[in-house]
Write a protein that holds these residues in place. Structure first.
Motif, short mmCIF file in Angstrom:
data_model
loop_
_atom_site.label_atom_id
_atom_site.label_comp_id
_atom_site.label_asym_id
_atom_site.label_seq_id
_atom_site.Cartn_x
_atom_site.Cartn_y
_atom_site.Cartn_z
N HIS A 68 25.65 14.42 35.90
CA HIS A 68 25.58 13.18 36.66
C HIS A 68 26.99 12.74 37.03
O HIS A 68 27.84 12.57 36.16
CB HIS A 68 24.87 12.09 35.86
N LEU A 69 27.22 12.58 38.31
CA LEU A 69 28.51 12.11 38.81
C LEU A 69 28.38 10.65 39.18
O LEU A 69 27.43 10.25 39.87
CB LEU A 69 28.93 12.90 40.05
N GLU A 84 31.05 -1.12 44.63
CA GLU A 84 29.92 -0.25 44.95
C GLU A 84 29.92 0.99 44.03
O GLU A 84 30.94 1.62 43.84
CB GLU A 84 29.98 0.20 46.40
N ARG A 85 28.75 1.30 43.48
CA ARG A 85 28.59 2.46 42.60
C ARG A 85 27.41 3.30 43.08
O ARG A 85 26.39 2.77 43.46
CB ARG A 85 28.32 2.04 41.16
N ARG A 86 27.60 4.58 43.03
CA ARG A 86 26.52 5.52 43.35
C ARG A 86 26.54 6.64 42.32
O ARG A 86 27.59 6.98 41.81
CB ARG A 86 26.69 6.11 44.74
#
Length: 103
Positions: free
Chosen positions: A44-45, A52-54
């Motif tokens: 998981h990256l 903002e986070r993705r």
């Protein structure tokens, strides 16, 4: 069979100021992969820019490929991605191999 219609085979070479970041990212990916060498786990990256986070889940094989590409880029080598089943013109194949095309 895939036919390359856009310039996906153009090599990428990092700017000097990006080399350390590529090396660090490759080390982090390899560390994340170490306990997963025996299985098809996901890596998981987490990507952040400002607030903002993705998150992206990569199969371990794709994460290993990304780590290999980052390692080569950090060494100052240009990297290209060309699918194994791609149909290339003679000139495109010469460009990928780094040699002169047909005369």
């Amino acid at each position: 069979m895939t036919t390359i219609t856009r310039r996906t085979q153009d090599p990428v070479l990092l700017a000097e100021e990006d080399i350390d970041a590529a090396a660090q990212a490759a080390r982090e990916l390899r560390t994340a992969l170490e306990p997963r060498l025996a299985g098809p786990e996901l890596v998981h990256l987490l990507m952040k820019e400002g607030s903002e986070r993705r998150e992206a889940a990569l199969p371990a094989a794709a994460a290993r490929l990304l780590a290999d590409m980052l390692t080569e880029l950090a060494r100052g080598n240009a990297v290209s991605i060309v699918p194994l089943n791609a149909e290339l013109t003679t000139q495109q194949a010469a460009n990928v191999l780094g040699c002169h095309g047909p005369t």
